[in-house]
Structure formats: structure tokens, C-alpha cells
Design a protein around this motif. Sequence first.
Motif: not given
Length: 186
Positions: A45, A47-49, A53, A147, A149-150, A186
Amino acid sequence: MTEPTSTPASGPRLDPLTHDRLREVSTATLTTVLFKHGFRNTFLQGLRPLGATHRLVGPAYTLRYIPAREDLDPLSVFEDRSHPQRVAIEQCPAGHVLVIDSRGDALAASAGNLLVTRLMKRGGAGIVTDGGFRDSPEIAAMDFPAWHVRPSAPTNLIRHHAVDVQLPIGCGGVASGADAYAKVRA
């Protein structure tokens, strides 16, 4: 699914056919299939690329951080070849995903451009953390799945103390271990 096999030098391997099939399935479908088999908590939960993507499939190779202590984490620890972060980058087998347990703390970086580049050049499949990466514009420009969080500019040593490699961890709220598989999309 075919069971992975192990070799002492490389750890668990993923059957090529299974690998190819996993690359084609959505995370929604995969999490539902796993749920039907009794696995409820399988999706990382928050996480962002970084950058484009990328689908990311491979056996997990783990690194665990605990809270840092000033007396144990001076900059000079990076000179130590046995430092767990360095060991993780140097020993993560080709085709594996380096999964970092940063305790969900993105106030300091889990890794940066130099380490991610080294992992990529060594044949890693990608890198995942429930923390942040420094040098995120450079990592985003790489053709390598990453990947987080920020972004986070400070070095990991102000918040994280690397302690374990290739032991069970938690990342993004999901348990992961030496024999677990990481898949993020994603």
C-alpha cells in the motif's frame, strides 16, 4: 504456479513461464486469486513508481532498517563493505527485486541514485521501499523499476539503521521474506 527453486549463489528463482504469466496479470486479478487461496494481505500500500510505470516481477531480496542511533550511524559506516545496505546492493541476485523495509518512514532516503544504478547494472529486476528515495529525478529517468512513497533528500543515516539482509520484513504493510515474491504495478 511452479514452485521456485534455489541455488546457493542466487537464492530462489522464478520459473520463466510463471514470470512471464505474472507480468501479464493485473495486481487486482493477482490479489483476488491469492485471496481465494487464503492470502489476504498481499498488496503493498501507498507506493508510487518513479518515472514510467513498470511492471515488476521477481523474487524478493530483503533489507530491513530500524530507527537510527547517532552513535551507530556516522557517515563513515558507508566505508564498511559489510554494511547491510551495501551488502544488499552487492548480493541481490540478478532478476530479484530489492525490497526495503523502511518502517513506512520517508523522512530520510532508503537509497539514492548511486545505489539504484549499481543494483540496475548488476541485473536487479527493480527496487521497492515503503520509504523514500533521494535523487529521485535521476532514478525516474532510469529505465529501471523503482517504487517508493515519496522523494526524500536526507541520507538514510538520519532515520534508518540497516540491520538485516534476506530475512522476513514488512514493506507497505505486507510481510515479505527471503522466499516471497514481489509484484508491484500501478
